[in-house]
Design a protein around this motif. Structure first.
Motif, PDB file in Angstrom:
ATOM      1  N   MET A  33       0.832  -1.210   0.000  1.00 16.60           N
ATOM      2  CA  MET A  33       0.000   0.000   0.000  1.00 16.60           C
ATOM      3  C   MET A  33       0.865   1.257   0.000  1.00 16.60           C
ATOM      4  O   MET A  33       0.557   2.229  -0.689  1.00 16.60           O
ATOM      5  CB  MET A  33      -0.952  -0.009   1.178  1.00 16.60           C
ATOM      6  CG  MET A  33      -2.096  -0.975   0.982  1.00 16.60           C
ATOM      7  SD  MET A  33      -3.150  -1.077   2.418  1.00 16.60           S
ATOM      8  CE  MET A  33      -2.618  -2.636   3.075  1.00 16.60           C
ATOM      9  N   HIS A  34       1.950   1.210   0.753  1.00 13.68           N
ATOM     10  CA  HIS A  34       2.856   2.354   0.858  1.00 13.68           C
ATOM     11  C   HIS A  34       3.567   2.624  -0.479  1.00 13.68           C
ATOM     12  O   HIS A  34       3.627   3.770  -0.930  1.00 13.68           O
ATOM     13  CB  HIS A  34       3.872   2.084   1.971  1.00 13.68           C
ATOM     14  CG  HIS A  34       4.943   3.106   2.103  1.00 13.68           C
ATOM     15  ND1 HIS A  34       4.701   4.405   2.496  1.00 13.68           N
ATOM     16  CD2 HIS A  34       6.277   3.025   1.903  1.00 13.68           C
ATOM     17  CE1 HIS A  34       5.838   5.074   2.529  1.00 13.68           C
ATOM     18  NE2 HIS A  34       6.806   4.260   2.167  1.00 13.68           N
ATOM     19  N   VAL A  35       4.080   1.576  -1.104  1.00 14.85           N
ATOM     20  CA  VAL A  35       4.883   1.732  -2.313  1.00 14.85           C
ATOM     21  C   VAL A  35       4.025   1.755  -3.573  1.00 14.85           C
ATOM     22  O   VAL A  35       4.203   2.611  -4.437  1.00 14.85           O
ATOM     23  CB  VAL A  35       5.946   0.613  -2.411  1.00 14.85           C
ATOM     24  CG1 VAL A  35       6.713   0.686  -3.713  1.00 14.85           C
ATOM     25  CG2 VAL A  35       6.902   0.672  -1.227  1.00 14.85           C
ATOM     26  N   CYS A  36       3.099   0.836  -3.702  1.00 13.45           N
ATOM     27  CA  CYS A  36       2.318   0.695  -4.942  1.00 13.45           C
ATOM     28  C   CYS A  36       1.019   1.486  -4.938  1.00 13.45           C
ATOM     29  O   CYS A  36       0.417   1.683  -5.994  1.00 13.45           O
ATOM     30  CB  CYS A  36       1.986  -0.774  -5.208  1.00 13.45           C
ATOM     31  SG  CYS A  36       3.426  -1.771  -5.608  1.00 13.45           S
ATOM     32  N   ALA A  39      -1.058   7.585  -2.701  1.00 14.41           N
ATOM     33  CA  ALA A  39      -1.186   8.222  -1.386  1.00 14.41           C
ATOM     34  C   ALA A  39      -1.520   7.183  -0.314  1.00 14.41           C
ATOM     35  O   ALA A  39      -2.346   7.411   0.566  1.00 14.41           O
ATOM     36  CB  ALA A  39      -2.224   9.335  -1.417  1.00 14.41           C
ATOM     37  N   GLY A  40      -0.892   5.994  -0.403  1.00 13.55           N
ATOM     38  CA  GLY A  40      -1.098   4.952   0.601  1.00 13.55           C
ATOM     39  C   GLY A  40      -2.420   4.228   0.479  1.00 13.55           C
ATOM     40  O   GLY A  40      -2.855   3.587   1.434  1.00 13.55           O
ATOM     41  N   ARG A  41      -3.046   4.281  -0.678  1.00 11.17           N
ATOM     42  CA  ARG A  41      -4.363   3.651  -0.860  1.00 11.17           C
ATOM     43  C   ARG A  41      -4.372   2.834  -2.149  1.00 11.17           C
ATOM     44  O   ARG A  41      -3.852   3.267  -3.170  1.00 11.17           O
ATOM     45  CB  ARG A  41      -5.442   4.721  -0.933  1.00 11.17           C
ATOM     46  CG  ARG A  41      -6.847   4.159  -0.987  1.00 11.17           C
ATOM     47  CD  ARG A  41      -7.881   5.240  -1.196  1.00 11.17           C
ATOM     48  NE  ARG A  41      -7.974   5.509  -2.630  1.00 11.17           N
ATOM     49  CZ  ARG A  41      -8.017   6.713  -3.174  1.00 11.17           C
ATOM     50  NH1 ARG A  41      -7.950   7.789  -2.419  1.00 11.17           N
ATOM     51  NH2 ARG A  41      -8.116   6.865  -4.465  1.00 11.17           N
ATOM     52  N   ILE A  42      -4.978   1.665  -2.081  1.00  9.34           N
ATOM     53  CA  ILE A  42      -5.196   0.841  -3.267  1.00  9.34           C
ATOM     54  C   ILE A  42      -6.697   0.663  -3.412  1.00  9.34           C
ATOM     55  O   ILE A  42      -7.385   0.286  -2.462  1.00  9.34           O
ATOM     56  CB  ILE A  42      -4.479  -0.518  -3.157  1.00  9.34           C
ATOM     57  CG1 ILE A  42      -2.960  -0.302  -3.151  1.00  9.34           C
ATOM     58  CG2 ILE A  42      -4.893  -1.441  -4.311  1.00  9.34           C
ATOM     59  CD1 ILE A  42      -2.139  -1.554  -2.979  1.00  9.34           C
ATOM     60  N   ASP A  43      -7.179   0.962  -4.598  1.00  9.29           N
ATOM     61  CA  ASP A  43      -8.617   0.878  -4.866  1.00  9.29           C
ATOM     62  C   ASP A  43      -8.981  -0.492  -5.406  1.00  9.29           C
ATOM     63  O   ASP A  43      -8.774  -0.770  -6.592  1.00  9.29           O
ATOM     64  CB  ASP A  43      -9.044   1.966  -5.867  1.00  9.29           C
ATOM     65  CG  ASP A  43      -8.872   3.360  -5.282  1.00  9.29           C
ATOM     66  OD1 ASP A  43      -8.967   3.504  -4.056  1.00  9.29           O
ATOM     67  OD2 ASP A  43      -8.641   4.300  -6.066  1.00  9.29           O
TER      68      ASP A  43
END
Length: 187
Positions: A33-36, A39-43
């Protein structure tokens, strides 16, 4: 899968694999989540799983990158532990049956938030989760993982989960698409 805190009564003579440890998977997803993330969010769970797949299976990532970016150079990933944690074939491609347990673990510790948006889930780092992810990212033991995740983000970070799922089925039909549901994906 067990938490490190519950292994105190386990005989020291029994072998222990990182794949069996809840915190191992939690750290990898925090870093994902942090890298990919954006802004620290994966949809979406599908996008999270596919980005995680390409991180965990660098040979598949190299093949997918070559198919989508023919002029791209293959990254010199350390392949001594190329697949340290396997995934299985699920309805929507590669999946890890432990995701729900790991995400619940992270959410219970207030390191992530999971929000339903329309028909999808947004998985986002909390403020404390972002701090923990930054601290993990500085550890030398995660350097190879971070390197892989950065490469995955560069190539596929802006793509949707549906795009990634379709790409995986197109490129890896034998290895993933035709594999029976629940069967481990191998190289």
């Amino acid at each position: 899968m067990k938490s490190l805190s519950r292994l105190g009564t386990r005989p020291a003579s029994l072998p222990l694999a990182a794949d069996d440890i809840l915190e191992f998977h939690a750290a990898r997803l925090l870093l994902l989540m942090h890298v990919c993330g954006t802004a620290g969010r994966i949809d979406g769970l599908t996008k999270m799983a596919k980005l995680d797949f390409f991180t965990r299976y660098p040979d598949f990532f190299d093949a997918a990158r070559a198919a989508t970016e023919p002029d791209a150079q293959s990254a010199p990933f350390d392949r001594s532990d190329a697949i340290e944690s396997t995934m299985v074939r699920h309805h929507y491609g590669p999946w890890d049956k432990r995701y729900y347990q790991v995400l619940a673990h992270l959410e219970a510790r207030r390191l992530i938030t999971v929000s339903k948006v329309k028909n999808s889930y947004q998985i986002a780092l909390s403020t404390e989760g972002a701090e923990k992810a930054k601290a993990l990212a500085k550890r030398p033991s995660f350097a190879t993982l971070i390197e892989r995740q950065r490469a995955v983000k560069k190539v596929f970070g802006g793509k949707s989960g549906t795009f990634l799922k379709t790409l995986i089925y197109q490129l890896f039909d034998e290895e993933v698409g035709k594999r029976p549901l629940g069967q481990v994906i191998t190289k």
